[in-house]
Design a protein around this motif. Structure first.
Motif, PDB file in Angstrom:
ATOM      1  N   LEU A  43       0.830  -1.201   0.000  1.00 23.82           N
ATOM      2  CA  LEU A  43       0.000   0.000   0.000  1.00 23.82           C
ATOM      3  C   LEU A  43       0.867   1.255   0.000  1.00 23.82           C
ATOM      4  N   LEU A  44       1.894   1.264   0.842  1.00 22.93           N
ATOM      5  CA  LEU A  44       2.807   2.412   0.871  1.00 22.93           C
ATOM      6  C   LEU A  44       3.552   2.566  -0.449  1.00 22.93           C
ATOM      7  N   LEU A  45       4.002   1.472  -1.017  1.00 19.57           N
ATOM      8  CA  LEU A  45       4.722   1.511  -2.290  1.00 19.57           C
ATOM      9  C   LEU A  45       3.844   2.065  -3.400  1.00 19.57           C
ATOM     10  N   VAL A  46       2.644   1.525  -3.538  1.00 18.59           N
ATOM     11  CA  VAL A  46       1.743   1.942  -4.613  1.00 18.59           C
ATOM     12  C   VAL A  46       1.264   3.377  -4.405  1.00 18.59           C
ATOM     13  N   SER A  47       0.791   3.693  -3.218  1.00 20.03           N
ATOM     14  CA  SER A  47       0.256   5.043  -2.990  1.00 20.03           C
ATOM     15  C   SER A  47       1.338   6.104  -3.134  1.00 20.03           C
ATOM     16  N   GLY A  48       2.567   5.762  -2.788  1.00 17.40           N
ATOM     17  CA  GLY A  48       3.666   6.712  -2.931  1.00 17.40           C
ATOM     18  C   GLY A  48       3.903   7.147  -4.366  1.00 17.40           C
ATOM     19  N   LEU A  49       3.538   6.306  -5.315  1.00 19.54           N
ATOM     20  CA  LEU A  49       3.709   6.659  -6.727  1.00 19.54           C
ATOM     21  C   LEU A  49       2.809   7.808  -7.156  1.00 19.54           C
ATOM     22  N   PHE A  50       1.729   8.029  -6.425  1.00 23.99           N
ATOM     23  CA  PHE A  50       0.732   9.008  -6.844  1.00 23.99           C
ATOM     24  C   PHE A  50       0.789  10.330  -6.078  1.00 23.99           C
ATOM     25  N   LEU A  51       1.754  10.494  -5.198  1.00 21.51           N
ATOM     26  CA  LEU A  51       1.777  11.675  -4.336  1.00 21.51           C
ATOM     27  C   LEU A  51       1.940  12.995  -5.084  1.00 21.51           C
ATOM     28  N   GLU A  52       2.526  12.975  -6.224  1.00 17.13           N
ATOM     29  CA  GLU A  52       2.719  14.213  -6.981  1.00 17.13           C
ATOM     30  C   GLU A  52       1.639  14.439  -8.030  1.00 17.13           C
ATOM     31  N   GLN A  53       0.665  13.574  -8.086  1.00 21.15           N
ATOM     32  CA  GLN A  53      -0.389  13.715  -9.093  1.00 21.15           C
ATOM     33  C   GLN A  53      -1.417  14.734  -8.639  1.00 21.15           C
ATOM     34  N   PRO A  54      -2.014  15.468  -9.573  1.00 21.21           N
ATOM     35  CA  PRO A  54      -2.955  16.529  -9.215  1.00 21.21           C
ATOM     36  C   PRO A  54      -4.315  16.010  -8.759  1.00 21.21           C
ATOM     37  N   TYR A  55      -4.968  16.830  -7.963  1.00 16.09           N
ATOM     38  CA  TYR A  55      -6.343  16.576  -7.551  1.00 16.09           C
ATOM     39  C   TYR A  55      -7.258  16.963  -8.710  1.00 16.09           C
ATOM     40  N   ARG A  56      -8.250  16.142  -8.977  1.00 14.71           N
ATOM     41  CA  ARG A  56      -9.250  16.455  -9.999  1.00 14.71           C
ATOM     42  C   ARG A  56     -10.577  15.886  -9.528  1.00 14.71           C
ATOM     43  N   VAL A  57     -11.622  16.674  -9.571  1.00 14.07           N
ATOM     44  CA  VAL A  57     -12.936  16.218  -9.149  1.00 14.07           C
ATOM     45  C   VAL A  57     -13.447  15.165 -10.128  1.00 14.07           C
TER      46      VAL A  57
END
Length: 170
Positions: A43-57
């Protein structure tokens, strides 16, 4: 999974996200092929990949029809789709498998249809995913006797008013 904590962390991480990064599908596929076995580590490995991705509704949809947004993406998230996508990827061994798990998380009976999507987190998403065994409700474990259970009725009229922010009176 401690849903409340996970959702709070997801929202905080997304709110703090920087500018978008290049496509990360290869990094996602590599992470899924890694031999990291424990759920929390994956979970930490996968979620860490997305930390710089933008928020979009509402970045995900059915790929056509009423909501033509893609069924899976890695370039933008809202709080719910961040949790859904990272959970699906954490439980899967490849991206195709993750899409099937994501469909089971997002849709009743994995039936990809706007009307089968779990639209309301408190009324549909959380209780139905608890019933499926994907989440465990730990509210009373954490809150003890201070927890108060409230019941709300969701009607078609309330659903239609939902489209106008601030107008929904539950």
């Amino acid at each position: 999974i401690r849903f409340g904590a996970a959702l709070s962390i997801a929202c905080a991480l997304l709110a703090a996200a920087a500018a978008p990064t290049p496509p990360i599908r290869a990094a996602v596929e590599a992470a899924l092929q890694s031999k990291t076995g424990a759920f929390d580590q994956r979970l930490l490995l996968v979620s860490g990949l997305f930390l710089e991705q933008p928020y979009r509704v509402s970045p995900l949809g059915e790929g056509s029809g009423v909501d033509p947004d893609p069924r899976m993406r890695f370039d933008a998230f809202d709080c719910t789709t961040f949790i859904e996508t990272t959970l699906a990827l954490t439980l899967a061994h490849d991206v195709d498998g993750a899409l099937h798990i994501l469909d089971a998380i997002r849709y009743r009976d994995a039936q990809i249809d706007f009307l089968q999507r779990r639209h309301f987190p408190m009324a549909e998403w959380i209780p139905e995913l608890i019933a499926l065994g994907l989440f465990t409700d730990i509210t009373k474990n954490l809150g003890g006797s201070d927890v108060i259970i409230a019941h709300k009725r969701l009607s078609p009229e309330i659903w239609h008013k939902r489209r106008h922010a601030g107008e929904v009176q539950l």
